[in-house]
Design a protein around this motif. Structure first.
Motif, PDB file in Angstrom:
ATOM      1  N   PRO A 212       0.759  -1.261   0.002  1.00  0.00           N
ATOM      2  CA  PRO A 212      -0.234  -0.035   0.244  1.00  0.00           C
ATOM      3  C   PRO A 212       0.948   0.958   0.043  1.00  0.00           C
ATOM      4  O   PRO A 212       2.108   0.910  -0.100  1.00  0.00           O
ATOM      5  N   GLY A 213       0.172   2.238  -0.304  1.00  0.00           N
ATOM      6  CA  GLY A 213       1.084   3.820  -0.392  1.00  0.00           C
ATOM      7  C   GLY A 213       0.754   3.984   1.041  1.00  0.00           C
ATOM      8  O   GLY A 213      -0.568   4.009   1.374  1.00  0.00           O
ATOM      9  N   GLY A 214       0.919   5.003   0.813  1.00  0.00           N
ATOM     10  CA  GLY A 214       1.014   5.583   2.660  1.00  0.00           C
ATOM     11  C   GLY A 214       0.463   7.074   2.463  1.00  0.00           C
ATOM     12  O   GLY A 214       0.733   7.708   1.392  1.00  0.00           O
ATOM     13  N   ASP A 215       0.351   7.133   3.694  1.00  0.00           N
ATOM     14  CA  ASP A 215      -0.784   8.222   4.332  1.00  0.00           C
ATOM     15  C   ASP A 215       0.351   9.434   3.976  1.00  0.00           C
ATOM     16  O   ASP A 215       1.172   9.117   4.913  1.00  0.00           O
ATOM     17  N   SER A 216      -0.622  10.499   3.652  1.00  0.00           N
ATOM     18  CA  SER A 216       0.432  12.197   3.709  1.00  0.00           C
ATOM     19  C   SER A 216      -0.422  12.882   4.702  1.00  0.00           C
ATOM     20  O   SER A 216      -1.514  12.322   4.323  1.00  0.00           O
ATOM     21  N   LYS A 217      -0.046  13.265   5.588  1.00  0.00           N
ATOM     22  CA  LYS A 217      -0.641  14.068   6.602  1.00  0.00           C
ATOM     23  C   LYS A 217      -0.121  15.935   7.109  1.00  0.00           C
ATOM     24  O   LYS A 217       0.805  15.436   7.070  1.00  0.00           O
ATOM     25  N   ILE A 218      -1.785  16.570   7.209  1.00  0.00           N
ATOM     26  CA  ILE A 218      -0.762  17.690   8.117  1.00  0.00           C
ATOM     27  C   ILE A 218      -1.508  17.810   9.168  1.00  0.00           C
ATOM     28  O   ILE A 218      -3.305  17.302   9.579  1.00  0.00           O
ATOM     29  N   THR A 219      -1.067  18.201  10.290  1.00  0.00           N
ATOM     30  CA  THR A 219      -1.675  18.552  12.031  1.00  0.00           C
ATOM     31  C   THR A 219      -0.785  19.963  12.174  1.00  0.00           C
ATOM     32  O   THR A 219      -0.576  20.059  12.318  1.00  0.00           O
ATOM     33  N   CYS A 220      -1.902  20.436  12.736  1.00  0.00           N
ATOM     34  CA  CYS A 220      -2.223  21.622  13.127  1.00  0.00           C
ATOM     35  C   CYS A 220      -2.972  22.150  14.243  1.00  0.00           C
ATOM     36  O   CYS A 220      -3.995  22.513  13.650  1.00  0.00           O
ATOM     37  N   GLY A 221      -2.548  22.131  15.377  1.00  0.00           N
ATOM     38  CA  GLY A 221      -3.201  22.440  16.697  1.00  0.00           C
ATOM     39  C   GLY A 221      -4.462  21.294  16.870  1.00  0.00           C
ATOM     40  O   GLY A 221      -4.058  19.890  16.287  1.00  0.00           O
ATOM     41  N   SER A 222      -5.639  21.759  16.311  1.00  0.00           N
ATOM     42  CA  SER A 222      -6.603  20.648  16.621  1.00  0.00           C
ATOM     43  C   SER A 222      -7.291  20.643  15.041  1.00  0.00           C
ATOM     44  O   SER A 222      -7.637  19.212  15.151  1.00  0.00           O
TER      45      SER A 222
END
Length: 321
Positions: A212-222
């Motif tokens: 499977p391809g990897g997940d991409s994610k952005i997290t900023c505060g909530s």
């Protein structure tokens, strides 16, 4: 709300407190942008020329996530009191001089570090001034300064294709990733975290599925947004199966971020990889302009007996201001 009431038009503190750009900047200009017109200051009772600062002041907006980030001034034009944008609070998606300020080149985790003096760095560690500098000090004249709002394109990795055995007439192809474009509001002093998903490898093992391809994610505060990677193509004795599409997972809109556009990926099949999902939108700025992006495609399954599957496309994250 902040207020600038100085009546001395040569006071540089005005420029330290607001957003400005070159006169060639495509963003709409404030009525204070001109350096040779007469401005009414001190409650509209006195005329004075604006000094030549060699930069243009950018006009505020209405109706956007960042629109409330303004400074009320003591300047009047035509009897109307002027508001200006706070530094780093008037973003656009469009390229600057043909380039985006930051684009990932490999899978992994990084941090968007912001400091109270206005500097912003994309680094391998939190709270460090290293790596790629996106924003400069508020007190300086280097642009851009004091970035608070960023556009972030988030693309997961494509799924890999499967192995093909002697008796199999087809092999399984990987699905494409999900994709999204968000706007985040960086903390005054702190960091946001981003993860770039890798490409799913194609299988080279006997009777093997892809990866499977990897997940991409952005997290900023909530706020968080995840563009899921495409799933792997699978092996079958008499024919493989396609990988599922990557899907979106998110916290939803809140005070730390907004989703502008999003799309799940496209599933692969026995004979065809999951094609890139495409998204487009009108730029979140009054100047308009359409921005378009595509997700990471899945990898093909092996084309011949005892062949290996192909990898999907690597995920990416692109930022702009």
């Amino acid at each position: 709300m902040a207020y600038i009431g100085k009546t001395n038009t040569t006071d540089t503190r005005l420029y330290e407190a607001v957003e400005y750009g070159a006169y060639s900047d495509p963003r709409q200009k404030s009525p204070l942008a001109t350096t040779n017109g007469a401005l009414l200051v001190n409650g509209g009772t006195t005329s004075a020329p604006m000094r030549d600062f060699n930069f243009a002041l950018i006009a505020p907006t209405s109706g956007y996530f960042y629109s409330g980030e303004t400074v009320t001034t003591g300047f009047y034009v035509g009897g109307t009191q002027i508001k200006l944008c706070k530094p780093g609070c008037r973003p656009r998606t469009q390229k600057i001089n043909g380039n985006y300020p930051w684009k990932s080149g490999s899978a992994g985790t990084a941090y968007i570090n912001r400091f109270t003096d206005g500097e912003v760095w994309v680094s391998g560690s939190p709270n460090t001034r290293s790596g790629s500098q996106l924003s400069y000090k508020l007190a300086g004249t280097a642009l851009p300064r004091g970035i608070r709002y960023l556009f972030v394109q988030v693309v997961g990795g494509g799924g890999g294709g499967s192995y093909r055995g002697l008796g199999a007439s087809t092999s399984g192809c990987g699905g494409s990733s999900a994709i999204g474009v968000c706007m985040i509001k960086l903390p005054e002093n702190g960091y946001a975290t981003l993860t770039v998903g890798g490409a799913g490898a194609g299988s080279s093992s006997t009777m093997g599925d892809g990866f499977p391809g990897g997940d991409s994610k952005i997290t900023c505060g909530s706020f968080s947004f995840t563009a899921g990677g495409g799933k792997q193509g699978t092996y079958g004795t008499f024919g493989g199966g396609g990988g599922a599409a990557g899907t979106v997972s998110t916290s939803g809109d809140n005070a730390d971020g907004r989703i502008i556009v999003q799309s799940n990926g496209i599933a692969g099949s026995q004979g065809t990889p999951g094609y890139s999902a495409s998204v487009s939108y009108t730029d979140w700025a009054p100047e308009g302009g359409t921005a378009s992006w595509v997700s990471a495609a899945g990898g093909a399954g092996a084309s011949s007996a005892y062949g290996s599957g192909s990898p999907g496309v690597i995920g990416d994250i692109i930022m702009s201001y």
